[in-house]
Design a protein around this motif. Structure first.
Motif, mmCIF file in Angstrom:
data_model
loop_
_atom_site.group_PDB
_atom_site.id
_atom_site.type_symbol
_atom_site.label_atom_id
_atom_site.label_comp_id
_atom_site.label_asym_id
_atom_site.label_seq_id
_atom_site.Cartn_x
_atom_site.Cartn_y
_atom_site.Cartn_z
ATOM 1 N N PRO A 128 -32.662 49.470 71.112
ATOM 2 C CA PRO A 128 -33.480 50.563 70.588
ATOM 3 C C PRO A 128 -32.715 51.879 70.676
ATOM 4 O O PRO A 128 -31.914 52.077 71.599
ATOM 5 C CB PRO A 128 -34.692 50.577 71.526
ATOM 6 N N ILE A 129 -32.957 52.785 69.729
ATOM 7 C CA ILE A 129 -32.150 54.010 69.691
ATOM 8 C C ILE A 129 -32.969 55.287 69.858
ATOM 9 O O ILE A 129 -32.396 56.376 69.951
ATOM 10 C CB ILE A 129 -31.351 54.086 68.372
ATOM 11 N N GLU A 130 -34.316 55.185 69.889
ATOM 12 C CA GLU A 130 -35.139 56.391 69.823
ATOM 13 C C GLU A 130 -35.005 57.299 71.040
ATOM 14 O O GLU A 130 -35.303 58.493 70.966
ATOM 15 C CB GLU A 130 -36.612 56.026 69.594
ATOM 16 N N LEU A 131 -34.546 56.767 72.167
ATOM 17 C CA LEU A 131 -34.361 57.580 73.369
ATOM 18 C C LEU A 131 -32.890 57.853 73.657
ATOM 19 O O LEU A 131 -32.535 58.324 74.732
ATOM 20 C CB LEU A 131 -34.999 56.876 74.576
ATOM 21 N N GLY A 132 -32.038 57.563 72.692
ATOM 22 C CA GLY A 132 -30.612 57.719 72.910
ATOM 23 C C GLY A 132 -30.015 56.440 73.456
ATOM 24 O O GLY A 132 -30.720 55.477 73.755
ATOM 25 N N GLU A 133 -28.699 56.416 73.594
ATOM 26 C CA GLU A 133 -28.006 55.214 74.039
ATOM 27 C C GLU A 133 -27.465 55.399 75.446
ATOM 28 O O GLU A 133 -26.772 56.356 75.741
ATOM 29 C CB GLU A 133 -26.863 54.889 73.078
ATOM 30 N N SER A 134 -27.806 54.449 76.319
ATOM 31 C CA SER A 134 -27.381 54.473 77.715
ATOM 32 C C SER A 134 -26.246 53.487 77.929
ATOM 33 O O SER A 134 -26.330 52.322 77.512
ATOM 34 C CB SER A 134 -28.572 54.107 78.616
ATOM 35 N N ALA A 135 -25.191 53.921 78.606
ATOM 36 C CA ALA A 135 -24.089 53.014 78.925
ATOM 37 C C ALA A 135 -24.561 51.891 79.841
ATOM 38 O O ALA A 135 -24.116 50.745 79.722
ATOM 39 C CB ALA A 135 -22.950 53.789 79.585
ATOM 40 N N ILE A 136 -25.476 52.201 80.750
ATOM 41 C CA ILE A 136 -26.022 51.184 81.652
ATOM 42 C C ILE A 136 -26.737 50.109 80.858
ATOM 43 O O ILE A 136 -26.545 48.901 81.085
ATOM 44 C CB ILE A 136 -26.968 51.832 82.682
ATOM 45 N N THR A 137 -27.565 50.519 79.917
ATOM 46 C CA THR A 137 -28.294 49.557 79.083
ATOM 47 C C THR A 137 -27.338 48.724 78.251
ATOM 48 O O THR A 137 -27.497 47.509 78.122
ATOM 49 C CB THR A 137 -29.279 50.301 78.168
ATOM 50 N N LEU A 138 -26.338 49.373 77.667
ATOM 51 C CA LEU A 138 -25.379 48.666 76.829
ATOM 52 C C LEU A 138 -24.640 47.592 77.629
ATOM 53 O O LEU A 138 -24.510 46.443 77.187
ATOM 54 C CB LEU A 138 -24.384 49.651 76.221
ATOM 55 N N VAL A 139 -24.169 47.932 78.813
ATOM 56 C CA VAL A 139 -23.460 46.960 79.651
ATOM 57 C C VAL A 139 -24.396 45.829 80.062
ATOM 58 O O VAL A 139 -24.002 44.652 80.063
ATOM 59 C CB VAL A 139 -22.863 47.655 80.884
ATOM 60 N N HIS A 140 -25.624 46.156 80.404
ATOM 61 C CA HIS A 140 -26.621 45.137 80.772
ATOM 62 C C HIS A 140 -26.764 44.098 79.660
ATOM 63 O O HIS A 140 -26.684 42.888 79.905
ATOM 64 C CB HIS A 140 -27.959 45.825 81.036
ATOM 65 N N GLU A 141 -26.956 44.558 78.440
ATOM 66 C CA GLU A 141 -27.177 43.632 77.334
ATOM 67 C C GLU A 141 -25.898 42.902 76.919
ATOM 68 O O GLU A 141 -25.945 41.730 76.536
ATOM 69 C CB GLU A 141 -27.780 44.382 76.141
ATOM 70 N N LEU A 142 -24.765 43.561 77.002
ATOM 71 C CA LEU A 142 -23.511 42.871 76.711
ATOM 72 C C LEU A 142 -23.241 41.774 77.738
ATOM 73 O O LEU A 142 -22.660 40.736 77.414
ATOM 74 C CB LEU A 142 -22.350 43.865 76.682
ATOM 75 N N THR A 143 -23.686 41.996 78.970
ATOM 76 C CA THR A 143 -23.570 40.944 79.991
ATOM 77 C C THR A 143 -24.359 39.718 79.568
ATOM 78 O O THR A 143 -23.899 38.576 79.728
ATOM 79 C CB THR A 143 -24.060 41.449 81.354
#
Length: 284
Positions: A128-143
């Motif tokens: 989701p992009i409506e709250l901006g992009e978090s590096a923590i979230t990105l790494v979590h999902e890439l994991t």
């Protein structure tokens, strides 16, 4: 080389939003437009998921206007995704090319990214992009994406609670390792005070989830993710995973070793191979 196909659903959302915003319609009519023009939400499949999607839309509707400029001007950043994907693969000891679809969408401000099977058999990483992009979230999902390859995960909604625990625990702890220095809450918490409450009820949460490790029904997965588990805490599988993977790491098990446990072996691994569920560790 890793292959990343980007599927941007933001224009579809904007088409729905602008059409619905121009009309004098009630929530039922707005929902019908949402289904016709957009029809994408981070919810479980089935009737319950549709109910949750409509509830998310109703609650989020008044907030979209203040975020509209950001949503309209947002652009994907593939280079950033590739950078973190490489770091995750290195940490999980996976060196083969990965092919997946990166889906960007507008959610309901609930910050609920997810990974799911795509129509052609590949994985879809949905952010989701409506709250901006978090590096923590990105790494979590890439994991989650890389873990799917290392452990031969099904990526279906229905999977054992043991698998759910290990998947979420690995993702939260990898994000903490690769993006260090933040309070624990930023790596796992979905609402303020949740993590502290879980800590205060740690033993009961672990004791309550243990009998369900081999359960794999949609109802069971929903109960321990979106639902209230056995102790009236949402996302109990996330909390137990957070604690479980930390326990394994303190025992000297590496991220790569954890990621290599095959999905069919995860229930037995959690039940028999380690002492985490013993009373002295869960504080029953």
């Amino acid at each position: 080389m890793d292959k990343i196909e980007i599927l941007n659903l933001v224009p579809k959302f904007l088409a729905f939003y602008h059409k619905a915003n121009k009309l004098e319609i009630d929530s039922k009519e707005r929902w019908a437009l949402w289904e016709e023009y957009y029809n994408f939400a981070a919810v479980p499949p089935g009737v319950e998921g549709r109910r949750m999607a409509r509830n998310l839309l109703d609650k989020a509707w008044v907030r979209y206007e203040e975020h509209l400029s950001f949503i309209e001007n947002w652009k994907p950043n593939e280079e950033r995704v590739r950078e973190y994907l490489t770091k995750v693969k290195n940490l999980l000891s996976y060196d083969q090319p990965i092919d997946f679809v990166l889906v960007y969408f507008v959610g309901g401000f609930e910050n609920n990214p997810f990974v799911a099977p795509f129509d052609d058999g590949r994985l879809a990483l949905c952010l989701p992009i409506e709250l901006g992009e978090s590096a923590i979230t990105l790494v979590h999902e890439l994991t989650h994406v890389v873990h799917n390859y290392t452990a031969n995960l099904t990526a279906d909604w229905e999977r054992t609670i043991a698998s759910t625990i290990l998947q979420e625990g690995l993702a939260t702890r990898v994000s903490q390792f690769l993006i260090p220095g933040h309070p624990d809450e930023l790596y796992i918490e979905h609402k303020k005070g949740w993590l502290q409450s879980c800590k205060e009820n740690r033993g009961e949460i672990i004791k309550g989830i243990y009998p369900y490790l081999e359960e794999s029904s949609s109802e069971a997965v929903t109960r321990f993710t979106f639902g209230n588990g056995t102790t009236n805490h949402e996302r109990e599988a996330y909390y137990v995973g957070w604690e479980m993977v930390n326990f394994l790491l303190t025992q000297g098990v590496t991220f790569g070793a954890i990621a290599s446990i095959q999905e069919t072996d995860i229930p037995d691994y959690l039940q028999e191979s380690h002492l985490f569920f013993q009373p002295e560790n869960s504080r029953f």
